[in-house]
Design an enzyme around this catalytic site. Structure first.
Site, PDB file in Angstrom:
ATOM      1  CD  GLU A  90      -2.779  -0.957   2.538  1.00 22.94           C
ATOM      2  OE1 GLU A  90      -3.153   0.162   2.945  1.00 22.94           O
ATOM      3  OE2 GLU A  90      -3.027  -2.017   3.125  1.00 22.94           O
ATOM      4  CB  CYS A 103       2.243   7.294   3.537  1.00 25.62           C
ATOM      5  SG  CYS A 103       2.588   6.243   4.968  1.00 25.62           S
ATOM      6  CB  CYS A 110       4.261  -5.055   9.712  1.00 25.45           C
ATOM      7  SG  CYS A 110       5.206  -4.209  11.009  1.00 25.45           S
ATOM      8  CB  CYS A 114       1.866  -1.958  16.777  1.00 24.41           C
ATOM      9  SG  CYS A 114       3.602  -1.458  16.820  1.00 24.41           S
ATOM     10  CB  CYS A 117      -0.779  -1.240  13.684  1.00 22.53           C
ATOM     11  SG  CYS A 117      -0.231  -0.739  12.048  1.00 22.53           S
ATOM     12  CB  CYS A 334      -0.432   1.476   7.799  1.00 21.54           C
ATOM     13  SG  CYS A 334       0.365   3.067   7.611  1.00 21.54           S
TER      14      CYS A 334
END
Length: 346
Positions: A90, A103, A110, A114, A117, A334
């Site tokens: 993205e 961005c 990932c 977190c 997220c 995100c």
């Protein structure tokens, strides 16, 4: 096969030397890639036919392709890009009054964990190459060209942890900053880390004038370790020491990113503790109203709470802003667009 977009000018000079080519050849290639926007080697008329044949056989100019483009009422554009191996990443375009910011994602998925997220909903598959990050900027530039605009600012804050892909991210920064490439000013480039201390120390010594942002999101270890897995590896005292080292070595101000989560980290007590934690640092706090993710349990703090937190920091002498919100109507957080796409495929 070597993708030309993966290389800084210096790296390309070193690579081409192995083929018996002089340093000026790399400058020519940079001109064709970034100034003339060539799409094939055969367009490169000032390069010998013999070397063009070598380029055809051993090099590529592969760029990501746009598979989904969503546009918000506020002008934000969210891109889902397909890479050469079929992986999806993205990228977001955010229009400001001072220019167009992109961005950029640094990894496919990932692993930082977190808990608030959307990026972590799909685990890391691999790092992105420098060229795949450059390709995100070029894809956005292609869309902006129709409006006689171009990317002026870059934030490496998309999916992934930049300091978990350190070398490729550093090459990416040097490429887009190069006057012979996209010539994006160093002070218009921001790298965001969730707190990889070793990376901060290393980045402090690179001699770059870029901006560094720290995803802090909590004023103490107790809260931070509950919502950010990285905090268990690098407690706050280690993180703050690394940031002070960065400030001393670069004389650059750090931005602390702080997502406000309802009844988690948004109390006045948290604001007061945050102010004590960073008092006296060359820092700025960017408060971020949470964009809820349907798969996750967190809620957005109400406006009264957000502004009370802001006022508390301000009265404590902390430089603070509330981040402008972008793309609330188009899965702007995100990882949301990619997660939705995979959900459709399942």
């Amino acid at each position: 096969m070597h993708n030309l977009y993966d290389y800084t000018l210096k790296q390309l000079q070193e690579l081409l030397a192995q083929y018996g080519e002089k340093p000026y050849r790399a400058t020519q290639l940079f001109s064709w890639l970034y100034e003339k926007k060539a799409t094939s080697f055969q367009e490169m008329s000032d390069i010998s036919k013999k070397f063009r044949q070598t380029l055809e056989e051993e090099f590529s100019m592969a760029l990501p392709t746009i598979t989904v483009l969503e546009q918000s009422k506020d002008g934000t554009k969210k891109f889902l890009l397909e890479l050469a191996d079929g992986a999806l990443v993205e990228t977001a375009l955010m229009p400001y009054n001072y220019g167009d910011a992109v961005c950029v994602s640094s990894q496919v998925g990932c692993n930082m964990g977190c808990s608030f997220c959307a990026s972590g909903l799909l685990k890391k598959q691999r790092n992105l190459t420098a060229g795949e990050m450059v390709g995100q900027v070029l894809a956005v530039n292609k869309i902006l060209a129709a409006e006689l605009r171009h990317v002026t600012h870059v934030v490496v804050m998309g999916t992934g942890e930049p300091f978990d892909n350190y070398d490729n991210v550093l090459s990416f920064i040097r490429i887009i900053n190069d006057p012979k490439s996209l010539a994006i000013g160093a002070r218009h480039i921001t790298v965001s880390t969730c707190g990889i201390v070793d990376g901060i120390y290393r980045y402090s010594k690179e001699g770059l004038q870029t901006n560094l942002a720290i995803s802090l999101h909590a004023p103490n270890d107790e809260i931070r370790q509950k919502i950010m897995r990285i905090a268990k590896a690098y407690p706050l005292n280690q993180l703050i020491d690394a940031i002070r080292y960065y400030e001393e070595n670069t004389n650059r101000r750090v931005t602390f990113e702080y997502i406000l989560l309802k009844n988690i980290n948004d109390s006045i007590a948290c604001a007061e503790e945050l102010a004590r934690l960073i008092k006296g640092m060359l820092s700025h706090v960017n408060l971020i109203p949470y964009n809820p993710v349907k798969e996750l349990p967190y809620q957005r703090s109400d406006e009264k709470t957000i502004h009370a937190f802001f006022e508390c920091l301000l009265k404590s002498g902390i430089r603070v802003t509330i981040r402008k919100e972008f793309g609330k109507d188009i899965d702007a957080s995100c990882g949301q667009l990619r997660a939705k796409h995979h959900e459709k495929d399942d």
